[in-house]
Structures are given as structure tokens and as C-alpha cells.
Design an enzyme around this catalytic site. Sequence first.
Site, PDB file in Angstrom:
ATOM      1  CD  GLU A  16       2.963   3.034   1.823  1.00 54.19           C
ATOM      2  OE1 GLU A  16       3.724   2.533   0.988  1.00 54.19           O
ATOM      3  OE2 GLU A  16       3.138   4.163   2.305  1.00 54.19           O
ATOM      4  CD  GLU A  71       4.013   6.939   7.321  1.00 57.82           C
ATOM      5  OE1 GLU A  71       4.293   7.395   6.220  1.00 57.82           O
ATOM      6  OE2 GLU A  71       4.064   5.728   7.590  1.00 57.82           O
TER       7      GLU A  71
HETATM    8  C1  GLA Z   1       5.703   5.835   3.642  1.00 66.63           C
HETATM    9  C2  GLA Z   1       6.198   4.854   4.686  1.00 66.63           C
HETATM   10  C3  GLA Z   1       7.189   5.436   5.625  1.00 66.63           C
HETATM   11  C4  GLA Z   1       8.158   6.358   4.911  1.00 66.63           C
HETATM   12  C5  GLA Z   1       7.396   7.416   4.182  1.00 66.63           C
HETATM   13  C6  GLA Z   1       8.271   8.414   3.461  1.00 66.63           C
HETATM   14  O1  GLA Z   1       4.630   6.542   3.931  1.00 66.63           O
HETATM   15  O2  GLA Z   1       5.164   4.268   5.444  1.00 66.63           O
HETATM   16  O3  GLA Z   1       7.889   4.406   6.263  1.00 66.63           O
HETATM   17  O4  GLA Z   1       8.964   5.624   4.051  1.00 66.63           O
HETATM   18  O5  GLA Z   1       6.619   6.790   3.216  1.00 66.63           O
HETATM   19  O6  GLA Z   1       9.442   8.702   4.059  1.00 66.63           O
END
Ligand code: GLA
Length: 390
Positions: A163, A273
Amino acid sequence: MKAFNRIGIVLAALIALISCASAPKEPAEIPGLKDVYKDAFKIGAAVSSFEVSGRNPEYEALILKHFNSLTPGNELKPESLHPRPDVWNWERADRYVDFAKEHGMFTMGHTLCWHNQTPEFFWNDEKGNPKSHDELVETLRSYIETVCTHFKGRVDAWDVINEIVSEQGGYRDKGWVHAFGGEEYGDEIVKTVFRFAEQYAPDTELYYNEFNVWRPSKLEGVLHIVKMLKEEGIRIDGVGIQAHWGLNYPKNQYVVDAIEKIAALGVKVMITEIDIDVLPLTREGQVIGQVMSDPQFQLEEFKEYLDPYRDGLPPEVEKQLADRYEELFKIFYDHRDVIDRVTFWGVQDGGSWKNGYPVPGRTNYPLLFRRDLTPHDAFFRVAAIPKNKK
Ligand code: GLA
């Protein structure tokens, strides 16, 4: 009489159909998701070390049945491994890694460099003054060396950076970028971090991981990182597209574009995710989140509107969830030649961060398994895709 019989038979068949559709399936009738997708891509889940610590055999059996890749929810983040300058915690992280390795699962390391869940002392010295450029580089180097050496041969891939790209496609002025002096240092940070990862984790795949990659401006920033690293001869093996999405967003075409444009650069694509938010007002989850966490939205008068499914998911929303998962997995399956892994952010609804974000204390249903570990209708739709598309 005849007509009465016919109506009776039709009615009986209808009742049988309805009860069959809603009857809970026996575990033996439920296919393992990883087996269904074995010729397409890996199926992963994010877990905590607690979830794989032997306390709940039924839960672990579910994990082993459906997933062949694991990602640590928090255990391998900087604040967990190295919360204070003189403290290193390996126990929980090792428990996660050992569980995954013991069961032959593709074991993710997540994540080496992130602006979040990273203690301030990474960026400031013991007096609280900002570290110099050279000190920051050395902090990155020694952290990456220590962590990658500890997990050498036990972690299959690292999310090297998480990110760092802004919604506009530049760099976010947070964490490492802010500490180095702002956006103009973004390229240098990315190159430095990937070089160290390549040096200290030579036998491990190296990925970049990001949310909202579907947004065209942000996608450009991610593509820039991949191109830049390749041009410099620095290894990057793949890009993780975080999929914290909703019932109505993002548009499928954006998802397709992101997958295809990343794949065209010759790196693996991972859907990481994934969770599908079914609750109101999270259309742009990450952005609205900042507003919605304001205490005024925790007031009683908003509860019913913002948290409507406390007593269960209504059938029509169960269907919307199934439709959404199905359309997304059709896209993933159609791109199975370039997608290497699809990872859920969690295993069952009760463990999802989406119950607490962006509005705290709600009841959400973003995953394929309910709180009682029975599969949602979405599970069966997802599981049927490879068979139906052959
Ligand atoms: C982000 C992170 C993860 C986690 C999610 C929410 O996307 O990459 O490690 O913290 O948020 O839980």
C-alpha cells in the site's frame, strides 16, 4: 381425483426441492475449495496464529480442507515482530509458519514494508527526532535482513511492500515515504526495499500488494512500480490485488483491466484479501471509513440503518452475496492462466475485520463461511464454477 393427484405430486416435488435446497449439507457433501480449483489457482486464507494453535480441531479441519495457502493476519507485520527497539517476538509468527509448512501449504510472509502497524521508532531515533536518510536506509536493511533470515526456507513469498501508492497513482505521504521526505522519494524507497528483499530472501517470491488497484489512476501507479523494478533489473515476481470489495463495487470491467494490465507486464497476479462487504454505506470502504468511524455514527438512531442484519442475513442479501462472489470468481477463473492465488481475508464471518470497520460493532457477512462454519450459498456457487465452465 386425477387432477388432485397431479397437484399433490407437484406440491410434494416442490416441497422436496425447497427443503433440499435449504437443508444443511453434510460435511462430506461439501467439496474442498482448493481441490475444486486445483488446476486453476491456489486458494488461500488469512489466519491468526490463535486460529491454528490446536485449540479448535474442527476449525483447523475446515482450514485444511479448503485452503492450500495461508497468509498471517498480523503476526509477520513490523509491530508484531519488532514492537520496541530491543524486542523481537518470534513465537506467534513461528506458530503460524510451522502450521502452514507442516501441512504443505503455500506460506505467505506479510508484510516487510508498510506505513501501517509499524512502530514510530522505525522512523524516529530514541529522542523522537526524525532519522536521517542513511539511518532510514539502514533501518530498512537491518529489519529486512533479520526477518528474512529468520524465516529463510520457511516462507514461500513475501508481500515486500504494502500500500505505498496513492489513489492518484503517486506515492502516499505516510510512513516510510513521509520519513524519507515525501513523494519524490517513493521510487527510491521501492527500489531499495526490493533490492534488500532480493538480497536477503533470494529463494522467496517477492510481491507488491495494494488495495483499490482497480481504480485506473491507482493502477497506473502500480504498473509504474513493476515496470521500474524490471527496468532496473530488480526482481518482482507478482502483484497482489487486495479485494476488500462490496456487493456493488468495483465495476467488473475495472477488475478485468487490472488483472490483464498487470499480467501483461509478465508478473503473477494474485487476488489477495478478498471479502465482500454486505452492509450499507461502505461503497468506497476505505475512504468513507474515515468518516464513518466518527463517534456520531455509533449513536442509537443510526444502529438500525447501519447494522441491519444483526439477527441474520435475509435471503435476498444471501443471494446478492452469492451472485457477487459468483461473478467475481468467474472473472478469476477465466484468467486462471495468469492468476496464481486467490486469498480470502479471513475464514468465517465472525472473524472478519469488516465487523469493526469502517463502523465499529456491526454484524457483517463478507466471507464464504458463516459464524457456525456452515458454507454460505456463495460457497456453492463459487465451487460450481470450474465444473460448469469446463
Ligand atoms: C490491509 C492489510 C492487511 C489487513 C487488512 C485489514 O488490507 O494489507 O494486512 O490489515 O488491511 O484487516
